[in-house]
Design a protein around this motif. Structure first.
Motif, PDB file in Angstrom:
ATOM      1  N   ARG A 112       0.836  -1.186   0.208  1.00 48.06           N
ATOM      2  CA  ARG A 112       0.088  -0.102  -0.023  1.00 48.06           C
ATOM      3  C   ARG A 112       0.826   1.187  -0.011  1.00 48.06           C
ATOM      4  N   PHE A 113       1.971   1.150   0.781  1.00 47.25           N
ATOM      5  CA  PHE A 113       2.793   2.580   0.855  1.00 47.25           C
ATOM      6  C   PHE A 113       3.450   2.554  -0.589  1.00 47.25           C
ATOM      7  N   ARG A 114       3.854   1.485  -1.193  1.00 48.49           N
ATOM      8  CA  ARG A 114       4.440   1.679  -2.378  1.00 48.49           C
ATOM      9  C   ARG A 114       3.650   2.154  -3.460  1.00 48.49           C
ATOM     10  N   ASN A 115       2.345   1.563  -3.361  1.00 47.80           N
ATOM     11  CA  ASN A 115       1.216   2.299  -4.484  1.00 47.80           C
ATOM     12  C   ASN A 115       0.796   3.834  -4.070  1.00 47.80           C
ATOM     13  N   LEU A 116       0.915   3.964  -2.837  1.00 48.50           N
ATOM     14  CA  LEU A 116       0.942   5.648  -2.569  1.00 48.50           C
ATOM     15  C   LEU A 116       2.071   6.312  -2.951  1.00 48.50           C
ATOM     16  N   ASP A 117       3.122   5.768  -3.302  1.00 47.52           N
ATOM     17  CA  ASP A 117       4.557   6.500  -3.422  1.00 47.52           C
ATOM     18  C   ASP A 117       4.858   7.014  -2.336  1.00 47.52           C
ATOM     19  N   LEU A 118       4.758   6.320  -1.150  1.00 45.80           N
ATOM     20  CA  LEU A 118       5.373   6.904   0.036  1.00 45.80           C
ATOM     21  C   LEU A 118       6.686   6.212   0.501  1.00 45.80           C
ATOM     22  N   ILE A 119       6.832   4.958  -0.522  1.00 40.61           N
ATOM     23  CA  ILE A 119       8.147   4.287  -0.358  1.00 40.61           C
ATOM     24  C   ILE A 119       8.654   3.788  -1.830  1.00 40.61           C
ATOM     25  N   GLU A 120       9.657   3.379  -1.920  1.00 39.72           N
ATOM     26  CA  GLU A 120      10.083   2.538  -3.168  1.00 39.72           C
ATOM     27  C   GLU A 120      11.270   1.842  -2.919  1.00 39.72           C
ATOM     28  N   TYR A 121      11.785   1.240  -4.091  1.00 37.64           N
ATOM     29  CA  TYR A 121      13.179   0.308  -4.016  1.00 37.64           C
ATOM     30  C   TYR A 121      13.887   0.770  -5.238  1.00 37.64           C
TER      31      TYR A 121
END
Length: 226
Positions: free
Chosen positions: A196-205
């Motif tokens: 969910r955090f990745r989908n919301l662009d709050l985190i990424e790799y």
């Protein structure tokens, strides 16, 4: 809080210099990834200073459930609970990657800090650690799992991360299982929240598989779901 953090960082640098001087003639201890530095119940009264690598501290309940207390990196000390006179370790210290340590007997550790007029600063440094642990406990009681994960990621980023222009990069590899032990939930729920955090662009790799924390975005998101 910013001033307190700055003072804590300044003391940490002073303590690093002091401990480097104290241990300059001693050989480092090499700890392989996933190996134990010590386990709960050990009675060796020594403090450890991390030259390179990362150490996690965990406690295990009588039912066998693990709780990760903290992650320490280069320049940090750990094992200081031996100064309390409890007689044995209450936590287990495990290397998260190949790690180089210096081991210092409690008496020499305190003696060196006293010699360099750092005892008062060390008390304040420990007080900040206690405050951090109290915040972790409060989060476990008062906020839901998604918020706890977000706050945990921000805490790890603050402690171990490297600043990028608009984010913080965490190079140490932390598994979803390890995050679950810190947050107090299950690994599958951590995976759902991380996606969910990745989908919301709050985190990424990034391409090196380092976790990138969008600090301001994640902070704003956590405030919006209170």
């Amino acid at each position: 809080m910013i001033q307190e953090t700055s003072q804590s960082d300044q003391f940490k640098e002073q303590m690093q210099g002091s401990l480097f001087s104290e241990t300059k003639n001693s050989s480092p201890i090499k700890i392989g990834k996933h190996d134990h530095v010590y386990t709960s119940g050990d009675e060796r009264e020594t403090v450890y200073f991390i030259e390179k690598g990362q150490i996690k501290l965990i406690m295990t309940s009588t039912e066998g459930k693990e709780c990760m207390l903290a992650i320490h990196g280069a320049g940090d000390v750990f094992g200081e609970l031996c100064l309390s006179g409890l007689g044995s370790r209450v936590e287990t210290a495990i290397a998260m990657e190949d790690t180089s340590l210096k081991e210092i007997p409690c008496s020499k550790f305190l003696g060196r800090l006293a010699k360099d007029s750092l005892l008062e600063g060390f008390i304040k440094y420990l007080a900040v650690r206690v405050a951090d642990q109290q915040q972790v406990i409060a989060n476990l009681v008062t906020v839901d799992s998604e918020q706890r994960l977000g706050k945990t990621l921000l805490q790890i980023a603050k402690k171990l991360g490297k600043k990028d222009p608009r984010s913080i990069r965490i190079e140490v590899k932390i598994s979803h299982e390890e995050l679950a032990t810190m947050v107090g939930t299950t690994r599958p729920r951590i995976s759902v929240f991380m996606q969910r955090f990745r989908n919301l662009d709050l985190i990424e790799y990034n391409t090196e598989h380092h976790l990138i924390i969008k600090e301001h975005k994640l902070t704003a998101y956590l405030a919006s779901i209170l």
